[in-house]
Design a protein around this motif. Structure first.
Motif, PDB file in Angstrom:
ATOM      1  N   ASN A 505       1.210   0.341  -7.758  1.00 42.65           N
ATOM      2  CA  ASN A 505       1.829   1.668  -7.739  1.00 42.65           C
ATOM      3  C   ASN A 505       2.669   1.927  -6.492  1.00 42.65           C
ATOM      4  O   ASN A 505       2.638   3.015  -5.935  1.00 42.65           O
ATOM      5  N   VAL A 506       3.393   0.936  -6.038  1.00 41.87           N
ATOM      6  CA  VAL A 506       4.297   1.123  -4.909  1.00 41.87           C
ATOM      7  C   VAL A 506       5.616   1.677  -5.433  1.00 41.87           C
ATOM      8  O   VAL A 506       6.135   1.216  -6.456  1.00 41.87           O
ATOM      9  N   LYS A 679       1.531   3.770  -0.781  1.00 42.58           N
ATOM     10  CA  LYS A 679       2.237   3.629  -2.051  1.00 42.58           C
ATOM     11  C   LYS A 679       3.560   4.395  -2.082  1.00 42.58           C
ATOM     12  O   LYS A 679       4.599   3.848  -2.446  1.00 42.58           O
ATOM     13  N   HIS A 680       3.537   5.662  -1.734  1.00 44.14           N
ATOM     14  CA  HIS A 680       4.717   6.506  -1.884  1.00 44.14           C
ATOM     15  C   HIS A 680       5.856   6.050  -0.966  1.00 44.14           C
ATOM     16  O   HIS A 680       7.027   6.244  -1.286  1.00 44.14           O
ATOM     17  N   TRP A 681       5.463   5.440   0.175  1.00 41.49           N
ATOM     18  CA  TRP A 681       6.479   5.034   1.147  1.00 41.49           C
ATOM     19  C   TRP A 681       6.725   3.532   1.116  1.00 41.49           C
ATOM     20  O   TRP A 681       7.430   2.999   1.976  1.00 41.49           O
ATOM     21  N   ALA A 682       6.124   2.826   0.146  1.00 38.80           N
ATOM     22  CA  ALA A 682       6.377   1.392  -0.063  1.00 38.80           C
ATOM     23  C   ALA A 682       6.083   0.571   1.195  1.00 38.80           C
ATOM     24  O   ALA A 682       6.874  -0.279   1.599  1.00 38.80           O
ATOM     25  N   ILE A 683       4.912   0.819   1.795  1.00 40.89           N
ATOM     26  CA  ILE A 683       4.500   0.047   2.979  1.00 40.89           C
ATOM     27  C   ILE A 683       3.060  -0.446   2.812  1.00 40.89           C
ATOM     28  O   ILE A 683       2.204  -0.221   3.678  1.00 40.89           O
ATOM     29  N   PRO A 684       2.746  -1.155   1.708  1.00 44.92           N
ATOM     30  CA  PRO A 684       1.361  -1.603   1.527  1.00 44.92           C
ATOM     31  C   PRO A 684       0.902  -2.578   2.604  1.00 44.92           C
ATOM     32  O   PRO A 684      -0.299  -2.711   2.839  1.00 44.92           O
ATOM     33  N   GLY A 685       1.841  -3.254   3.259  1.00 43.89           N
ATOM     34  CA  GLY A 685       1.446  -4.174   4.328  1.00 43.89           C
ATOM     35  C   GLY A 685       1.101  -3.482   5.616  1.00 43.89           C
ATOM     36  O   GLY A 685       0.571  -4.105   6.535  1.00 43.89           O
TER      37      GLY A 685
END
Length: 821
Positions: A505-506, A679-685
């Motif tokens: 859910n990214v 998720k909302h900011w696309a930074i799972p790392g």
């Protein structure tokens, strides 16, 4: 020593005047005005107290002289209202209507007299005007021991009619409530529908509270309540009624709950705990097995006939129960519990522990009897008398035990009824154990003995199957794709290279330039130890909180671990289906987790009443992963209790336009809100997140946190994502996600694929077994949902993506073999 307790009784001249609606509305309005409200119900009814609990956030309780004896009514009122600002007692039928032939015994007036409580009369004025004055006058003067201190006019019409009615009444009029059918509770064949079965109950309660607050003078009502005299009685104490064995062992009493088994008295649980038992709720509709360590079974009342199909479908639990009864696990079953133990109910297979069938009949059995024990049994000794009530439209065949191990449990009006043995007591009779504590003592003693003898579940928490006979049902082949620990399964393992990723859910879009800049700039700080101070200040400003109410964390994962290790939780509860990480963290910390499952039948809505009252930790997601259901903030807040920590995971709240149900801006004792920026900011790392709570709880969590666990990069990301620019971008993204989701849900609906209406960046769909693997073979990765407790292999979670990706998914579904979905 006397006790001060502001209180009033809500009564009416007759049934149907709107007493329940007004009483519940008053409880809700007073509670929302900042008062701690204790709700009580005159009589044996279970349903109204369910609404009272929703309105007040405290257990609903009953006051019934027939069931508990006159001498216990005031003590039970004081016990139930401990710590409350005001007690509201809803009456039953008309003010002076009691047990037939009993001259008003157990009537509302009787309870008002025993508790020396002023009465507020609710009167339906829709069909009268000045005649209402005569009715109120008669009610006020009929019994000089009763004080009618105020009147609320209900179902009012025109101002002219109201003025005419008011001029005829000599008692203070506290409010006038207009006609509104939206505030009536729906009926069922046994009366009102339980609050636990009204998915919209919480929303309706908010509207009702607002309506009542506008229509009734709450200040005058509280002054009336304060006029009640002090009570000289000693509060009822369950520990004084029963004894616990001198042992550290606490047998588990599994108590049926959920939508099919909503009827039980709060004091029953309190007596069993005082007698050294741990009471653990389970839901016969959704739980596959009994709670680990079960050494006693309590199956109370409810509506199994309404849920017969779902109860039948849960074959694993039915077999587990049948085997437990056969092993001699002490079992008490009242009314609905009796039906559940039968072979069938209206031809639907049930547990089959009793050699009897049950069926609906046209005739309602409603009585308020004294029952005599016919034999020595699990609960009784021959010749003993108890008081109780019956309320049912079903009948068993045979009506009483007479063969094999079974004998009749009771004799009522010369009629044998029920089934009893040394380890089972099942009948239609409902008893209030506060009035007969020896019943609780015997049951608890039997549960302790079962634990000692090894008749319950094994100590490891797995089922003891040594005495379970084989069941003639097909066994599915092993699923090689099923992980050994589903709680640790994550969607990222689904998204292999070359597959269209609809599993994770990214957000499907580039990061904002200001966020990339902050991440790059943070690399200049890696030569020193990180500090989250600036990040916590930014988050505090973002949510209007004080900095000491914020703790930056290495994502939600660290927050869940901190909560799990914070205290020696006695009864941690995780509400499922939801993200499994909090459950895994609690188990890793050595806690036995109680699961409360939101059901498909309810639309996966949160039911606060389903959470065990003794839970000291409750974890719930909002919006919930993987269902996408957004729970109203007011419903979530109903979980709050003294000495309980409620943790709300709002990892996906930023995908909801406006974030209207967020609790981040509210400082409430016992409430912790978690946020993840992954998720909302696309930074799972970058493991970045934070939690918000009252300063004392945050300080406690901060002390448990490993120093420097939040990296410089995570702190920089948190600071950037809490800025005004981030708030604006977050809202834009939320609206974009909503548009993508609409296209996905429309495509699923057009193909007849059942799905749960979502508020966030994914959709839970029931595509059918085997479709998950078939989509992978077609190049599409979706998140399997059978690793989420409460769901099965037919469900998948689909990440919301731009319409081109949605089109690719829908084409893959269309290409599946006919019937695969």
């Amino acid at each position: 020593m006397s006790t001060r307790l502001p209180r009033f009784v809500v009564a009416a001249p007759a049934t149907g005047q709107g007493k329940t609606t007004v009483a519940t509305g008053l409880m809700a309005a007073l509670s929302r005005a900042g008062h701690e409200v204790s709700g009580h119900k005159v009589g044996p009814d279970y349903i109204d107290p369910g609404y009272h609990a929703l309105a007040s956030g405290r257990p609903g309780r009953n006051l019934d002289p027939h069931l508990v004896g006159e001498e216990r009514v005031a003590p039970l009122l004081l016990h139930g209202a401990a710590g409350a600002d005001v007690a509201v007692v809803e009456g039953v039928m008309g003010l002076f209507d009691g047990r037939m032939g009993g001259e008003g015994f157990s009537s509302t007036a009787h309870v008002a007299h025993l508790t020396r409580t002023p009465v507020v009369l609710v009167v339906d004025i829709s069909r009268s005007s000045r005649s209402i004055g005569a009715v109120v006058h008669g009610m006020s003067t009929f019994d000089p021991r009763i004080t009618v201190a105020g009147v609320i006019l209900n179902k009012a019409g025109s101002p002219r009619q109201v003025a005419e009615v008011r001029s005829s009444i000599r008692v203070p009029v506290l409010g006038t409530i207009g006609r509104d059918d939206a505030f009536s509770a729906p009926s069922r064949h046994l009366g009102l529908v339980p609050a636990a079965e009204r998915d919209e109950a919480a929303h309706a309660l908010d509207r009702l509270a607002e309506h009542v607050a506008e229509s009734v003078d709450l200040q005058a009502l509280m002054e009336l309540a304060a006029s009640a005299p002090d009570l000289d009685e000693t509060p009822w104490d369950p520990a004084a009624e029963v004894c616990a064995p001198v042992s550290d062992a606490r047998p588990v009493v599994a108590m049926a709950g959920g939508r099919a088994f909503t009827f039980r008295y709060t004091e029953t649980e309190e007596l069993l705990r005082a007698a050294g038992c741990d009471v653990v709720a389970f839901d016969p509709l959704t739980d596959a097995f009994l709670p680990a360590g079960t050494s006693g079974l309590y199956l109370g009342g409810g509506f199994p006939e309404v849920h017969a199909e779902t109860l039948t479908a849960n074959a694993s639990l039915r077999e587990d129960l049948r085997a437990a009864v056969a092993r001699g696990v002490p079992t008490v079953a009242e009314c609905a519990g009796l039906l559940y133990l039968c072979d069938t109910v209206d031809d639907s297979p049930m547990v089959g522990a009793l050699s009897a069938t049950a069926a609906m009949t046209p005739r309602l059995t409603l009585r308020y009897p004294r029952a005599t024990a016919t034999t020595d049994s699990l609960l009784t000794r021959a010749g003993e008398e108890v008081t109780g009530h019956e309320f049912h439209r079903t009948r068993t065949d045979p009506p009483a035990g007479s063969e094999g191990p079974w004998v009749a449990g009771w004799a009522i009006d010369g009629e044998a009824t029920g089934f009893a043995s040394d380890s089972v007591h099942a009948s239609y009779l409902h008893t209030h154990w506060a009035g007969h504590p020896h019943l609780a003592q015997r049951f608890a003693d039997a549960a302790h003995a079962a634990l000692r003898d090894g008749r319950g579940a094994t100590s490891s928490g797995t089922r003891d199957t040594s005495s379970v006979e084989p069941v003639a049902t097909p066994v599915p082949p092993p699923n090689p794709d099923l992980l050994p620990d589903p709680l640790r399964h994550h969607g990222d393992v689904e998204a292999e290279p070359g597959l269209l990723d609809l599993a994770v859910n990214v957000y499907a879009g580039p990061r904002p330039p200001w966020l990339d800049a902050a991440l790059h700039e943070s690399l200049e700080l890696v030569d020193r130890y990180p500090s989250p101070t600036a990040a916590e200040a930014a988050v505090a400003a973002r949510h209007g909180r004080a900095p000491e109410e914020v703790l930056a964390t290495a994502g939600a994962a660290e927050a869940f671990t901190l909560v799990a290790r914070l205290r020696p939780w006695r009864r941690p509860v995780v509400v499922h289906p939801q993200f499994t990480e909090p459950h895994a963290a609690l188990e890793q910390a050595g806690h036995a987790v109680t699961t409360v499952t939101c059901t498909r039948e309810s639309g996966f809505a949160l039911d606060p009443a389903a959470v065990p009252e003794d839970a000291d930790l409750v974890v719930v997601g909002n919006p919930t992963n993987p269902t996408g259901v957004l729970h109203p903030a007011a419903v979530v807040e109903q979980l709050l209790r003294p000495h309980r920590l409620v943790v709300v995971d709002e990892a996906f709240m930023d995908t909801v336009p406006g974030e209207g149900e967020s609790l981040t801006a509210r400082t409430r004792a016992g409430l912790v809100v978690l946020r993840s920026l992954t998720k909302h900011w696309a930074i799972p790392g970058v493991r970045a997140g934070y939690l918000l709570g009252a300063p004392d709880v945050v300080a406690e969590l901060r002390r448990a946190q490993t120093p420097w666990s939040v990296s410089s990069t995570a702190a920089a990301a948190t600071t950037a994502c809490a800025s005004p620019a981030a708030a604006e971008e977050s809202e834009r993204r939320a609206h974009t996600v909503a548009g993508w989701r609409t296209a996905l849900e429309k495509g699923l609906a057009e193909r007849g694929i059942a799905h749960v209406p979502s508020a966030t960046s994914f959709v839970l769909a029931e595509v059918g077994e085997g479709v998950h693997a078939a989509l992978r073979a077609a190049g599409v990765a979706v998140r399997r949902a059978d690793t989420f407790p409460g769901l099965g292999p037919a469900w998948v979670r689909i990440a919301v993506r731009p319409e081109a990706h949605t089109t690719q998914l829908l084409a893959a579904l269309d290409a599946l073999p006919h019937g695969a979905s």
